[in-house]
Scaffold this active site. Structure first.
Site, mmCIF file in Angstrom:
data_model
loop_
_atom_site.group_PDB
_atom_site.id
_atom_site.type_symbol
_atom_site.label_atom_id
_atom_site.label_comp_id
_atom_site.label_asym_id
_atom_site.label_seq_id
_atom_site.Cartn_x
_atom_site.Cartn_y
_atom_site.Cartn_z
ATOM 1 N N CYS A 11 36.474 43.830 46.960
ATOM 2 C CA CYS A 11 36.684 42.574 46.237
ATOM 3 C C CYS A 11 36.062 41.381 46.960
ATOM 4 C CB CYS A 11 38.186 42.355 46.043
ATOM 5 S SG CYS A 11 38.568 41.211 44.693
ATOM 6 N N ASP A 130 50.289 43.624 47.114
ATOM 7 C CA ASP A 130 49.600 42.829 48.123
ATOM 8 C C ASP A 130 50.600 42.172 49.065
ATOM 9 O OD1 ASP A 130 47.470 41.753 49.459
ATOM 10 O OD2 ASP A 130 46.789 40.467 47.827
#
Length: 209
Positions: A11, A130
């Site tokens: 990412c 996360d």
């Protein structure tokens, strides 16, 4: 772990050469950040260049943080985006209105919080677990306590938060996620990827039994 290898999303891409290297390594998905406050944010115009000639079977993911409706529709209309990843406080009604597969990022505070999110966002294609942060929306480089992940989340989940070549095998063995998502762990600086780190990370994944 199942016989299928864990999937990998890299990412915070901002350069074509980094995307090309990721593709050559066999990465499953690449993420572009459309959050203005992020140091990895890309414009629509730049994203068009980055996603030009993306090969088949490599997914493109638009990473968004509390976007307005118009912005999301514009991204969908102008870019070859396969999945939306909502990384803010978006309610489920907002996320699912675009008729596009979506991932919902969850700050992993507790087992109960993860279980509740899995039920609340049952229409999500996956949850992204996360590291919680008061100041950042992903890309913190910090690991959270994997022991809080429920044995049965109830839907596929993507493990994020401080993953790198040194800890990814331990993470997979400990958590058995469907996929892993990394950003700062393969960088020289925000948005600038380190091809050596990327290569060594994927070598660990491909050799994982």
């Amino acid at each position: 772990m199942s016989l299928a290898r864990v999937r990998v999303k890299m990412c915070g891409m901002t350069r074509g050469e980094d995307i090309a290297h990721a593709i050559n390594l066999g990465v499953d998905a690449i993420g572009l950040v459309f959050y203005p406050k992020s140091s990895r944010c890309v414009s629509l115009a730049h994203a068009k260049i980055l996603l030009n000639d993306l090969p088949p079977f490599v997914s493109s993911v638009a990473v968004l943080v509390n976007p307005d409706q118009e912005m999301v529709y514009k991204i969908i209309e102008e870019l070859p985006i396969h999945l939306l990843q909502f990384h803010g406080d978006e309610p489920v009604e907002f996320c699912q209105q675009f008729n596009k597969p979506f991932i919902k990022a969850i700050p992993s505070n507790s087992e109960e919080h993860i279980q509740h999110a899995a039920q609340e966002f049952e229409t999500a294609h996956a949850l992204l677990l996360d590291t919680p942060s008061e100041t950042a929306r992903g890309g913190t480089g910090c690991v959270f306590d994997w022991n809080i992940i429920p044995k049965k989340v109830g839907k596929p989940y993507i493990l994020a938060g401080g993953l790198n070549e040194a800890n990814v095998l331990e993470a997979i063995k400990s958590c058995t996620p469907y996929a892993v998502d990394l950003c700062s762990g393969i960088e020289l600086s925000p948005g600038i990827k380190d091809h050596g780190k990327m290569s060594r990370f994927m070598q660990k994944i491909l050799n994982c039994k």
